[in-house]
Design an enzyme around this catalytic site. Structure first.
Site, PDB file in Angstrom:
ATOM      1  N   ASP A 148      -6.962   0.637  29.355  1.00 41.41           N
ATOM      2  CA  ASP A 148      -5.568   1.039  28.887  1.00 41.41           C
ATOM      3  C   ASP A 148      -5.790   2.348  27.759  1.00 41.41           C
ATOM      4  O   ASP A 148      -6.688   2.892  27.667  1.00 41.41           O
ATOM      5  CB  ASP A 148      -5.732   0.121  27.677  1.00 41.41           C
ATOM      6  CG  ASP A 148      -4.353  -1.151  27.841  1.00 41.41           C
ATOM      7  OD1 ASP A 148      -2.869   0.054  28.554  1.00 41.41           O
ATOM      8  OD2 ASP A 148      -3.156  -2.054  27.848  1.00 41.41           O
ATOM      9  N   ASP A 203       5.399  -0.301  30.432  1.00 39.39           N
ATOM     10  CA  ASP A 203       5.088  -2.337  30.581  1.00 39.39           C
ATOM     11  C   ASP A 203       6.215  -2.361  31.389  1.00 39.39           C
ATOM     12  O   ASP A 203       7.245  -2.638  30.286  1.00 39.39           O
ATOM     13  CB  ASP A 203       5.393  -2.664  29.805  1.00 39.39           C
ATOM     14  CG  ASP A 203       3.323  -2.603  29.428  1.00 39.39           C
ATOM     15  OD1 ASP A 203       2.412  -1.612  29.484  1.00 39.39           O
ATOM     16  OD2 ASP A 203       2.615  -3.623  28.489  1.00 39.39           O
TER      17      ASP A 203
END
Ligand code: GLA
Length: 402
Positions: A148, A203
């Site tokens: 991430d 996202d």
């Protein structure tokens, strides 16, 4: 003289030239990930129950192989030696035992961490610990790392991900490396040598057509993510994929919306990471996730991402070249109204300069198969016409007629 030469050759240090592991993701990775449904609320039993369900419900057989434990599996601090450790309450048997269990059941083991100092949920990130962490992952049997981009400070994305790639390679256990950098620094331009897939956007959220604005960041609906893929198809191919984020199938959208979402992800040759609770899903959700003919579009070995051929009245026609001269075609109705669709094959010229493929409907007849109805519809010598339901998609496979 010869002896000196020989000695010189022998003394040249051996270079463990860093690279990514080749050949690991020749088709887009498929699996299941904890995040979309469970967020930080994860534990060993959930993973065990999930894999048992996937063995029984046909998901494993359909190709969902990587079980990825996303954020929040770790203890809040590293141990005294600086090693990452799992939260003992969530994963009491430890990560090696979890990896063993997944492998015994025929799955592969995926894990999440972050290129920054902390993960997005506030757990220890990998920054400065890359080689040590890669050794831990190797010792646990990790096969897939989702990395991430929270708390990265002023770090350079390409260099940071390269460091982790080198660490994984040095640890010698082949790992699919998923660059979860959200497209911030155009990873499609530099990701191919570093990872096997890269996120192209922020996202996803379980919504067909909306943006959820959280102030400092936004979550994106299916159509919003789809629109952000424009121009990126030339960067994808076997071993290196655009990742428009995980699936929201079964997470609250209507069945037609789920079907359109899944159809388009297959057309995009997207990684297919289920993100729902597979222990209790409807039969419609399961039927979408395990439609083998739709999955075959995604997983086609040619590895060419589809493209938008036409768009009118928010009805889009997409094509994706497949191996053996076949094509996938998707008709996407973005609107909340049923729309009529008519396609006179002979008047259409489908040409893809990227894959150098052409569909000559005027000279070649193709058989038309509806992949959701699982029905042969005849050939391209007759005009195709029908209704496309609201916010739904028709997915077809066109194969050169024998
Ligand atoms: C980021 C990623 C998500 C998920 C969360 C976990 O937002 O993009 O896919 O991994 O972090 O915190």
């Amino acid at each position: 003289m010869r002896k000196t030469m020989l000695l010189l050759v022998l003394c040249v240090p051996v270079c463990v030239c860093a690279q990514k592991f080749d050949g690991l993701a020749l088709t887009p990775p498929m699996g299941w990930n904890t995040w979309n449904t469970f967020a930080a609320n994860i534990k060993e039993d959930l993973v065990k129950e999930t894999v048992e369900a996937m063995l029984v419900n046909g998901m494993q057989e359909a190709g969902y192989t990587y079980i990825v434990i996303d954020d929040a599996w770790e203890a809040k601090e590293r141990d005294a030696q600086g090693n990452l450790v799992p939260d003992p309450n969530k994963f009491p048997s430890g990560m090696k035992a979890l990896g063993d269990l997944l492998h015994e059941r025929g799955f592969k083991f995926g894990i999440h961490n972050c290129a920054g100092t902390k993960t997005c949920s506030g757990y220890p990130g990998g920054r400065g610990h890359e080689f040590q962490d890669a050794r831990s992952y190797a010792s646990w049997g990790v096969d897939y790392l989702k990395y991430d981009w929270c708390e990265h400070g002023t770090a350079n994305a390409e260099e940071t991900y390269k460091t982790m790639r080198d660490a994984l390679y040095t640890a010698r256990r082949p790992v699919v490396f998923s660059l979860c950098e959200w497209g911030d620094n155009k990873p499609w331009l530099w990701g191919q040598k570093i990872g096997h897939l890269w996120r192209t956007t922020g996202d996803i959220t379980a919504c067909f057509d909306c943006v959820k604005d959280h102030g400092t960041y936004k979550d994106w609906g299916v159509l919003q993510i789809l629109d952000k893929q424009e121009g990126l198809r030339k960067y994808a191919g076997p071993g290196h994929w655009n990742d428009p984020d995980m699936l929201e199938v079964g997470n609250g959208m209507a069945v037609n919306e789920d079907r359109a979402h899944f159809s388009m992800w297959c057309m995009l040759a997207a990684p297919l990471m289920a993100g729902n609770d597979v222990r209790k899903m409807t039969k419609e959700t399961l039927a979408i996730l395990t439609n083998k003919e739709a999955i075959a579009v995604d997983q086609d070995p040619l590895g060419v991402q589809g493209f938008q051929y036409s768009a009118k009245d928010k009805m889009e026609v997409w094509f994706k070249p497949l191996s053996d001269g076949a094509w996938a075609m998707c008709v996407l109705n973005r609107t909340p109204r049923v729309q009529k669709f008519r396609f006179d094959w002979k008047g259409e010229a489908v040409a893809d300069s990227f894959s150098k493929r052409e569909a000559r409907f005027d000279t070649t007849a193709y058989t038309v198969r509806d992949l959701w109805q699982k029905k042969d519809l005849g050939k391209t010598d007759i005009i195709f016409s029908g209704d496309v339901a609201a916010q739904d998609a028709i997915l077809l496979r066109l194969s050169p007629a024998k």
